[in-house]
Design a protein around this motif. Structure first.
Motif, PDB file in Angstrom:
ATOM      1  N   HIS A  34      61.906  53.917  -1.541  1.00 47.78           N
ATOM      2  CA  HIS A  34      61.942  53.591  -2.964  1.00 47.78           C
ATOM      3  C   HIS A  34      60.535  53.624  -3.570  1.00 47.78           C
ATOM      4  N   TYR A  35      60.420  54.073  -4.804  1.00 44.22           N
ATOM      5  CA  TYR A  35      59.133  54.025  -5.497  1.00 44.22           C
ATOM      6  C   TYR A  35      59.370  53.995  -7.016  1.00 44.22           C
ATOM      7  N   TYR A  36      58.385  53.457  -7.712  1.00 47.76           N
ATOM      8  CA  TYR A  36      58.471  53.322  -9.171  1.00 47.76           C
ATOM      9  C   TYR A  36      57.696  54.450  -9.833  1.00 47.76           C
ATOM     10  N   ASP A  37      58.340  55.159 -10.763  1.00 47.51           N
ATOM     11  CA  ASP A  37      57.696  56.228 -11.527  1.00 47.51           C
ATOM     12  C   ASP A  37      57.287  55.656 -12.877  1.00 47.51           C
ATOM     13  N   GLU A  38      55.967  55.468 -13.065  1.00 50.67           N
ATOM     14  CA  GLU A  38      55.477  54.846 -14.306  1.00 50.67           C
ATOM     15  C   GLU A  38      55.745  55.729 -15.516  1.00 50.67           C
ATOM     16  N   GLU A  39      55.611  57.032 -15.334  1.00 51.21           N
ATOM     17  CA  GLU A  39      55.798  57.941 -16.470  1.00 51.21           C
ATOM     18  C   GLU A  39      57.233  57.886 -16.992  1.00 51.21           C
ATOM     19  N   LEU A  40      58.181  57.815 -16.085  1.00 59.21           N
ATOM     20  CA  LEU A  40      59.595  57.750 -16.474  1.00 59.21           C
ATOM     21  C   LEU A  40      60.087  56.328 -16.642  1.00 59.21           C
ATOM     22  N   ASP A  41      59.265  55.371 -16.205  1.00 59.68           N
ATOM     23  CA  ASP A  41      59.638  53.954 -16.250  1.00 59.68           C
ATOM     24  C   ASP A  41      60.994  53.729 -15.573  1.00 59.68           C
ATOM     25  N   THR A  42      61.065  54.215 -14.337  1.00 60.49           N
ATOM     26  CA  THR A  42      62.327  54.058 -13.599  1.00 60.49           C
ATOM     27  C   THR A  42      62.053  54.031 -12.106  1.00 60.49           C
ATOM     28  N   MET A  43      63.007  53.513 -11.359  1.00 56.53           N
ATOM     29  CA  MET A  43      62.925  53.513  -9.898  1.00 56.53           C
ATOM     30  C   MET A  43      63.556  54.796  -9.368  1.00 56.53           C
ATOM     31  N   LEU A  44      62.841  55.456  -8.446  1.00 58.24           N
ATOM     32  CA  LEU A  44      63.330  56.669  -7.810  1.00 58.24           C
ATOM     33  C   LEU A  44      63.312  56.473  -6.294  1.00 58.24           C
ATOM     34  N   CYS A  45      63.812  57.447  -5.570  1.00 57.43           N
ATOM     35  CA  CYS A  45      63.816  57.298  -4.115  1.00 57.43           C
ATOM     36  C   CYS A  45      63.736  58.653  -3.425  1.00 57.43           C
ATOM     37  N   ASN A  46      63.239  58.586  -2.190  1.00 55.48           N
ATOM     38  CA  ASN A  46      63.170  59.752  -1.321  1.00 55.48           C
ATOM     39  C   ASN A  46      64.108  59.498  -0.146  1.00 55.48           C
ATOM     40  N   GLU A  47      65.326  60.003  -0.243  1.00 55.18           N
ATOM     41  CA  GLU A  47      66.349  59.691   0.754  1.00 55.18           C
ATOM     42  C   GLU A  47      66.059  60.249   2.142  1.00 55.18           C
ATOM     43  N   THR A  48      65.131  61.195   2.255  1.00 57.61           N
ATOM     44  CA  THR A  48      64.870  61.841   3.543  1.00 57.61           C
ATOM     45  C   THR A  48      64.562  60.831   4.633  1.00 57.61           C
ATOM     46  N   ASP A  49      63.858  59.750   4.280  1.00 59.20           N
ATOM     47  CA  ASP A  49      63.430  58.774   5.281  1.00 59.20           C
ATOM     48  C   ASP A  49      64.339  57.555   5.371  1.00 59.20           C
ATOM     49  N   CYS A  50      65.440  57.555   4.664  1.00 57.00           N
ATOM     50  CA  CYS A  50      66.345  56.403   4.710  1.00 57.00           C
ATOM     51  C   CYS A  50      67.078  56.365   6.055  1.00 57.00           C
ATOM     52  N   VAL A  51      67.101  55.175   6.673  1.00 59.45           N
ATOM     53  CA  VAL A  51      67.806  55.005   7.956  1.00 59.45           C
ATOM     54  C   VAL A  51      69.023  54.098   7.810  1.00 59.45           C
ATOM     55  N   ASP A  52      69.378  53.741   6.593  1.00 57.99           N
ATOM     56  CA  ASP A  52      70.546  52.897   6.320  1.00 57.99           C
ATOM     57  C   ASP A  52      70.436  51.535   6.996  1.00 57.99           C
ATOM     58  N   CYS A  53      69.258  50.911   6.888  1.00 57.14           N
ATOM     59  CA  CYS A  53      69.088  49.567   7.467  1.00 57.14           C
ATOM     60  C   CYS A  53      69.678  48.489   6.569  1.00 57.14           C
ATOM     61  N   GLN A  54      70.009  48.842   5.335  1.00 61.19           N
ATOM     62  CA  GLN A  54      70.679  47.953   4.378  1.00 61.19           C
ATOM     63  C   GLN A  54      69.796  46.819   3.854  1.00 61.19           C
ATOM     64  N   ARG A  55      68.490  46.862   4.153  1.00 62.98           N
ATOM     65  CA  ARG A  55      67.596  45.802   3.666  1.00 62.98           C
ATOM     66  C   ARG A  55      67.566  45.783   2.142  1.00 62.98           C
ATOM     67  N   CYS A  56      67.441  46.937   1.524  1.00 61.05           N
ATOM     68  CA  CYS A  56      67.359  46.991   0.061  1.00 61.05           C
ATOM     69  C   CYS A  56      68.670  46.541  -0.570  1.00 61.05           C
ATOM     70  N   VAL A  57      69.785  46.938   0.045  1.00 64.89           N
ATOM     71  CA  VAL A  57      71.097  46.561  -0.479  1.00 64.89           C
ATOM     72  C   VAL A  57      71.272  45.050  -0.432  1.00 64.89           C
ATOM     73  N   SER A  58      70.830  44.442   0.684  1.00 67.09           N
ATOM     74  CA  SER A  58      70.998  43.003   0.870  1.00 67.09           C
ATOM     75  C   SER A  58      70.149  42.182  -0.093  1.00 67.09           C
ATOM     76  N   LEU A  59      68.951  42.690  -0.419  1.00 65.20           N
ATOM     77  CA  LEU A  59      68.015  41.895  -1.213  1.00 65.20           C
ATOM     78  C   LEU A  59      67.975  42.258  -2.690  1.00 65.20           C
ATOM     79  N   CYS A  60      68.648  43.326  -3.083  1.00 64.47           N
ATOM     80  CA  CYS A  60      68.664  43.689  -4.504  1.00 64.47           C
ATOM     81  C   CYS A  60      69.303  42.555  -5.323  1.00 64.47           C
TER      82      CYS A  60
END
Length: 504
Positions: A34-60
């Motif tokens: 996950h990363y924040y794009d200041e120019e677009l003022d939005t959260m984006l992501c690079n799924e290539t490195d996602c391992v489905d650990c569910q940490r982000c899902v649990s803490l969102c």
């Protein structure tokens, strides 16, 4: 620009109507998905490195995230599954062997799920564990062949072999400091003390802070001899010689240098930053006679006060190996099945070498009984003991107790993302990075371990009560309590059980 042949395994789906751009996902993801794009003022992501650990899902905080399998698939091919194609691309790019973690994921039979337990009815009434005594204590070690009394009729115990006493037939299996974090080890140690059971150091030695838990610690001696010295041996309640491991039979171990930080270096007695490589064989063991020499050497070094365990992997000739180990002077044999978890194993070995623990256990128990030496050793089994019913079925097949590893890690928060080898565990378990280690609070972790073992113990008593059995000893090797479903004649014979619907 090089072509990326490998599609991402997962899609990170973000509901932008819910996302408040708090950046919790960005801070919590050690894989930098996950990363924040200041120019677009939005959260984006690079799924290539996602391992489905569910940490982000649990803490969102707004539940704006979910992770789904990537539906992009290569053209269907029965012979060349997508996973095999991806692995070919990876090896063409790197030239290295493939590494995987946390157990065999292939669709081999799980025999626990094809065994059913018997229940008492009228002629042999069930037992109510809430109102009647149930004995789940277990003593691991050699059993005496005779009972001696003194002249006054009192039992003589002076020459009794050393034993391990467990409050319930469950122990935490070997997980080394270095492969798992300090806080994970602290959780296992504290839980073992409170529960009256044992945890295993694995092959990485024992951190000085955990010597106080020695009465509940099994210290391991592996081929690399990492962290092995006299105080280490004297501290443990038992010594385990690791010959093989279910997830990678026939090969040694490898802990990357990136995980050998100062404390791990000191505990393992190796330089910081150097890879910890265990040889495939013990270079002083090439026969049962050699094994006997090491068993007796360890007993002599600890004044014959501690039982010695020999851990072997479940392989085709496991029964014969168990017979030899029993004759080597070992007090306990630990057998690890091919579905066992580990921090990192060569993928091809993890998925293709070894046999299921159910078959290995049944055959080892048969062989030792046939040779009249079953009481010379106790049998402990591991390699995908997932719940209390697996433990009960293991005891009915002949085990004295079980090792649990993955189940214990799940209790600590592991999500089985199977990426342990990178050391980026988002749950603070399979990592040495201080900022990640602190995510696992050992005061909370050990209580969760205590809870799961208490729950299993209660269920074990309920299951035994339903069978009309009031002690683990009466259940051990009692295959009359088991029936198979969906098994062929060969499998039933190997397990030593009858098909469901067959009368006793």
């Amino acid at each position: 620009m090089a072509i990326n042949y490998i599609p991402a395994n997962f899609d990170v789906v973000r509901d932008h109507t819910r996302c408040i751009k708090c950046r919790v996902c960005e801070r919590q993801c050690s894989n930098e998905v996950h990363y924040y794009d200041e120019e677009l003022d939005t959260m984006l992501c690079n799924e290539t490195d996602c391992v489905d650990c569910q940490r982000c899902v649990s803490l969102c905080p707004t539940k704006a995230l979910k992770i789904l399998p990537n539906e992009n698939r290569f053209r269907k091919n029965v012979n060349w599954r997508q996973q095999l194609m991806v692995e070919a691309y990876k090896q063409a790019e790197t030239g290295g062997i493939l590494l995987s973690a946390m157990g065999n994921p292939e669709e081999f039979p799980i025999y626990w799920d094809k065994l059913l337990l018997n229940a008492s009815q009228v002629t042999n009434p069930s037992i109510d564990p809430l109102r009647e005594p149930m004995e789940t204590r277990v003593f691991l070690g050699k059993k005496s062949n005779e009972v001696k009394y003194d002249s006054e009729g009192d039992l003589v115990l002076s020459n009794t072999a050393p034993h391990l006493e467990l409050s319930t037939p469950i122990m935490f299996s070997a997980m080394s400091y270095g492969s798992i974090s300090y806080n994970a080890h602290a959780s296992l140690a504290k839980a073992s003390k409170e529960l009256g059971i044992f945890y295993n150091t694995g092959e990485g030695g024992l951190h000085k802070d955990f010597y106080e838990y020695g009465p509940n610690t099994i210290v391991q001696v592996a081929s690399g001899r990492f962290g092995v010295h006299k105080d280490y041996l004297d501290t443990g309640a038992a010594i385990e010689i690791k010959i093989g491991q279910g997830a990678k039979p026939g090969i040694g171990g490898h802990l990357p240098g990136a995980k050998i930080l100062e404390d791990v270096s000191r505990t393992r007695m190796i330089p910081m930053g150097t890879d910890a490589i265990s040889p495939a064989p013990h270079h002083d063991i090439y026969s049962i006679e050699d094994l006997r020499q090491l068993v007796l050497s360890l007993k002599e070094a600890t004044e014959y006060k501690k039982p010695v365990i020999v851990k072997i992997a479940a392989v085709h000739n496991v029964a014969a190996i168990a017979s030899g180990v029993a004759r080597s002077g070992a007090d306990i044999i630990a057998i690890d099945g091919f579905r066992g978890g580990t921090g990192a194993a060569p993928t091809r070995i993890r998925d293709n070498v070894g046999i299921p623990i159910e078959l290995a256990l049944a055959q080892a128990d048969f062989r030792l009984r046939e040779e009249g030496i079953r009481d010379n050793v106790s049998l402990v089994v591991g390699g995908s003991i997932r719940c209390s019913t697996d433990a009960v079925k293991a005891v009915a097949l002949g085990a004295d107790a079980v090792y649990i590893g993955t189940a214990a890690l799940l209790a600590l928060g592991c999500h089985l993302c199977r990426d342990c080898q990178r050391g980026l565990c988002n749950w603070g378990i399979a990592t040495q990075k201080p900022e990640l280690v602190k995510r696992l609070n050992p005061e909370i972790g050990y209580k969760r371990l205590v809870n799961i073992v208490h729950a299993w113990d209660h269920e074990i008593k309920e299951l035994m009560g339903g069978m009309g059995i009031n002690s683990i000893e009466a259940l051990r090797g009692n295959r009359l309590m088991l029936r198979g479903v969906g098994l062929n004649e060969v499998e039933l014979e190997l397990l030593g059980v009858k098909h469901a619907g067959t009368a006793i």
